[in-house]
Write a protein that holds these residues in place. Structure first.
Motif, PDB file in Angstrom:
ATOM      1  N   TYR A 295       0.820  -1.213   0.000  1.00 36.47           N
ATOM      2  CA  TYR A 295       0.000   0.000   0.000  1.00 36.47           C
ATOM      3  C   TYR A 295       0.853   1.262   0.000  1.00 36.47           C
ATOM      4  CZ  TYR A 295      -3.688  -3.290   1.058  1.00 36.47           C
ATOM      5  OH  TYR A 295      -4.568  -4.345   0.988  1.00 36.47           O
ATOM      6  N   ALA A 296       2.157   1.111  -0.205  1.00 36.99           N
ATOM      7  CA  ALA A 296       3.054   2.264  -0.156  1.00 36.99           C
ATOM      8  C   ALA A 296       2.838   3.184  -1.353  1.00 36.99           C
ATOM      9  CB  ALA A 296       4.503   1.792  -0.097  1.00 36.99           C
ATOM     10  N   MET A 297       2.891   4.486  -1.077  1.00 31.45           N
ATOM     11  CA  MET A 297       2.801   5.513  -2.110  1.00 31.45           C
ATOM     12  C   MET A 297       4.125   6.265  -2.158  1.00 31.45           C
ATOM     13  SD  MET A 297      -1.020   6.894  -1.088  1.00 31.45           S
ATOM     14  CE  MET A 297      -0.589   7.031   0.652  1.00 31.45           C
ATOM     15  N   GLU A 298       4.258   7.145  -3.097  1.00 29.90           N
ATOM     16  CA  GLU A 298       5.518   7.886  -3.240  1.00 29.90           C
ATOM     17  C   GLU A 298       5.866   8.648  -1.967  1.00 29.90           C
ATOM     18  OE1 GLU A 298       7.265  11.492  -6.018  1.00 29.90           O
ATOM     19  OE2 GLU A 298       5.756  10.130  -6.868  1.00 29.90           O
ATOM     20  N   HIS A 314      -7.611   4.587  19.916  1.00 33.47           N
ATOM     21  CA  HIS A 314      -7.098   3.942  18.708  1.00 33.47           C
ATOM     22  C   HIS A 314      -6.450   4.948  17.762  1.00 33.47           C
ATOM     23  CE1 HIS A 314      -8.047   0.994  15.136  1.00 33.47           C
ATOM     24  NE2 HIS A 314      -6.767   1.004  15.467  1.00 33.47           N
ATOM     25  N   TYR A 315      -5.162   4.740  17.475  1.00 33.17           N
ATOM     26  CA  TYR A 315      -4.493   5.605  16.500  1.00 33.17           C
ATOM     27  C   TYR A 315      -3.440   4.819  15.724  1.00 33.17           C
ATOM     28  CZ  TYR A 315      -0.792   6.073  20.085  1.00 33.17           C
ATOM     29  OH  TYR A 315       0.185   5.829  21.025  1.00 33.17           O
ATOM     30  N   THR A 316      -3.054   5.372  14.565  1.00 30.37           N
ATOM     31  CA  THR A 316      -2.032   4.734  13.738  1.00 30.37           C
ATOM     32  C   THR A 316      -1.234   5.785  12.990  1.00 30.37           C
ATOM     33  OG1 THR A 316      -1.642   2.956  12.139  1.00 30.37           O
ATOM     34  CG2 THR A 316      -3.429   4.475  11.624  1.00 30.37           C
ATOM     35  N   LYS A 317      -0.006   5.408  12.593  1.00 30.51           N
ATOM     36  CA  LYS A 317       0.842   6.267  11.768  1.00 30.51           C
ATOM     37  C   LYS A 317       0.802   5.744  10.342  1.00 30.51           C
ATOM     38  CE  LYS A 317       4.148   7.590  15.379  1.00 30.51           C
ATOM     39  NZ  LYS A 317       5.572   7.561  15.802  1.00 30.51           N
ATOM     40  N   SER A 318       0.089   6.419   9.471  1.00 31.70           N
ATOM     41  CA  SER A 318      -0.026   5.960   8.087  1.00 31.70           C
ATOM     42  C   SER A 318      -0.556   7.074   7.203  1.00 31.70           C
ATOM     43  CB  SER A 318      -0.963   4.748   8.013  1.00 31.70           C
ATOM     44  OG  SER A 318      -1.156   4.359   6.668  1.00 31.70           O
ATOM     45  N   TRP A 319       0.018   7.160   5.987  1.00 33.67           N
ATOM     46  CA  TRP A 319      -0.483   8.130   5.010  1.00 33.67           C
ATOM     47  C   TRP A 319      -1.809   7.685   4.394  1.00 33.67           C
ATOM     48  CZ3 TRP A 319       1.081  12.890   4.587  1.00 33.67           C
ATOM     49  CH2 TRP A 319       2.396  13.247   4.919  1.00 33.67           C
ATOM     50  N   LEU A 320      -2.215   6.454   4.625  1.00 32.03           N
ATOM     51  CA  LEU A 320      -3.434   5.949   3.980  1.00 32.03           C
ATOM     52  C   LEU A 320      -4.677   6.753   4.354  1.00 32.03           C
ATOM     53  CD1 LEU A 320      -3.027   2.062   4.260  1.00 32.03           C
ATOM     54  CD2 LEU A 320      -2.777   3.494   2.217  1.00 32.03           C
ATOM     55  N   TYR A 321      -4.618   7.457   5.482  1.00 36.93           N
ATOM     56  CA  TYR A 321      -5.819   8.142   5.975  1.00 36.93           C
ATOM     57  C   TYR A 321      -5.782   9.650   5.731  1.00 36.93           C
ATOM     58  CZ  TYR A 321      -6.120   3.507   7.722  1.00 36.93           C
ATOM     59  OH  TYR A 321      -6.151   2.128   7.763  1.00 36.93           O
ATOM     60  N   HIS A 322      -4.793  10.063   4.949  1.00 39.54           N
ATOM     61  CA  HIS A 322      -4.750  11.460   4.514  1.00 39.54           C
ATOM     62  C   HIS A 322      -5.946  11.718   3.595  1.00 39.54           C
ATOM     63  CE1 HIS A 322      -3.366  15.140   2.516  1.00 39.54           C
ATOM     64  NE2 HIS A 322      -2.445  15.258   3.466  1.00 39.54           N
ATOM     65  N   GLU A 323      -6.511  12.900   3.688  1.00 40.71           N
ATOM     66  CA  GLU A 323      -7.726  13.201   2.906  1.00 40.71           C
ATOM     67  C   GLU A 323      -7.495  13.125   1.400  1.00 40.71           C
ATOM     68  OE1 GLU A 323      -7.105  18.072   3.212  1.00 40.71           O
ATOM     69  OE2 GLU A 323      -8.831  17.105   4.167  1.00 40.71           O
ATOM     70  N   ALA A 324      -6.237  13.282   0.958  1.00 43.46           N
ATOM     71  CA  ALA A 324      -5.951  13.238  -0.481  1.00 43.46           C
ATOM     72  C   ALA A 324      -5.554  11.854  -0.970  1.00 43.46           C
ATOM     73  CB  ALA A 324      -4.822  14.225  -0.806  1.00 43.46           C
ATOM     74  N   THR A 325      -5.505  10.864  -0.094  1.00 42.49           N
ATOM     75  CA  THR A 325      -5.137   9.502  -0.500  1.00 42.49           C
ATOM     76  C   THR A 325      -6.253   8.888  -1.341  1.00 42.49           C
ATOM     77  OG1 THR A 325      -3.820   9.170   1.495  1.00 42.49           O
ATOM     78  CG2 THR A 325      -4.521   7.204   0.316  1.00 42.49           C
TER      79      THR A 325
END
Length: 360
Positions: A295-298, A314-325
């Motif tokens: 699921y990695a992006m640039e 509940h929390y996580t460190k991930s770009w997957l939940y950025h509004e622009a993903t």
């Protein structure tokens, strides 16, 4: 519940001849009174280093706490000297290790090892110490404790030795027990009994427990909260229900996908996480898990991901939940787990710390 331990912005380096290993990186954790927190992750993820740092049991010549605090009972343990920590180790915070033989003196009878603890730390007479020791051994299920009080460690089975170590950890009424892979060396039936014992101890003594393991099956049996650790960082944190039924990080998905279940068909091949953890002497730029993730992006290879919160716990460190993903396909294992989740799957995550611009 009240907070008993708080770790803030903790960084730990190991200074070796060939370079510096960044073993723990920006870890933040809390432990509540009477709660069991499981820290899970592959070997080398930093679990044991993190917990040994709580009472500064790391090798002093090479391990350095570069930044951060460990607050316990109104004190920052990082700032305490070894002599000051002697009053906390064992008495306030006890450790249980994977191999009980490393905690037991093979040349000394069990009874003497236990009574010495009580005589030194509680000023008990031998008679008082023996009585309390036998009572505690009975409470953790050591058979014929009074008769076997004068046995040597090798005269007990592996499971019984682990119970003895647990009894020794309880003798001084610690507020926190740190259990580092305490069931890994035991067979399945003995493991189940030890896990049941931990649950009973938590209930009876209201002791807080930090349970380190790489086995998610163990986590399901003992934990209230779970911290998923990868490459020295906490990448996801939540209640055991949130982590098992609504996981959010690709690494957690991988761990759950590789875990066998009783109902797993023999013909079904378990998933595996490709590659291996990074060399923390040269931590990768961006998301440390990106090179192993489907699921990695640039952006994952350029910037560390921000932290998103899905509930108060509940929390996580991930770009997957950025509004622009862009929309992504959730793994089948997560869809199956979600069917049993009782929380709100559609809650919008809250950005806890700021990341960079998303470039997909």
């Amino acid at each position: 519940m009240s907070k008993i331990l708080e770790i803030n912005n903790l960084y730990i380096d190991f200074h070796l001849d060939n370079g510096v290993v960044q073993a723990v990186r920006n870890v933040n954790l809390e432990l509540e009174q009477g709660e069991t927190l499981a820290i899970v992750g592959e070997s080398g993820s930093g679990k044991s280093v993190l917990t040994k740092a709580i009472t500064k049991l790391l090798p002093p010549k090479i391990a350095k706490i570069k930044n951060g605090s460990v607050n316990f009972d109104g004190k920052d343990l990082v700032k305490l000297s070894n002599s000051e920590l002697q009053n906390i180790r064992g008495k306030e915070i006890s450790m249980i290790f994977q191999d009980p033989m490393t905690a037991l003196n093979p040349t000394m009878k069990i009874g003497k090892q236990i009574t010495e603890l009580l005589k030194i730390h509680k000023g008990k007479s031998f008679t008082e110490a023996k009585k309390e020791a036998i009572k505690t051994l009975n409470s953790v299920g050591v058979p014929n404790a009074e008769k076997r009080f004068n046995y040597y460690p090798h005269q007990f089975s592996g499971g019984q030795r682990q119970r003895i170590v647990i009894a020794m950890a309880l003798l001084l009424d610690p507020k926190i027990i740190i259990a580092d892979e305490p069931t890994t060396a035991l067979d399945v039936s003995v493991q189940a009994k030890i896990l049941k014992l931990f649950k009973e101890l938590q209930k009876d003594f209201n002791t807080s427990i930090i349970f380190i393991t790489h086995d998610l099956g163990v986590v399901a049996n003992v934990a209230d909260k779970v911290a998923v650790m990868y490459a020295g960082e906490i990448v996801e944190y939540g209640t055991v229900e949130e982590i098992f039924y609504n996981p959010k990080h690709p690494y957690t998905w991988g761990l759950l996908g590789s875990m066998p279940h009783l109902e797993t068909d023999k013909s079904v091949k378990l998933a595996s996480i490709p590659g291996s953890p990074p060399d923390l002497m040269f931590p990768p730029k961006g998301d440390a898990f990106a090179r192993r993730s489907n699921y990695a992006m640039e952006i994952d290879f350029e910037s560390a991901p921000p932290t998103y919160q899905f509930s108060p716990t509940h929390y996580t460190k991930s770009w997957l939940y950025h509004e622009a993903t862009p929309d992504f396909v959730i793994p089948d294992i997560v869809k199956e787990l979600n069917k049993e989740f009782k929380g709100d799957l559609n809650i919008k995550p809250v950005l806890l710390d700021q990341g960079g611009e998303l470039n997909v």
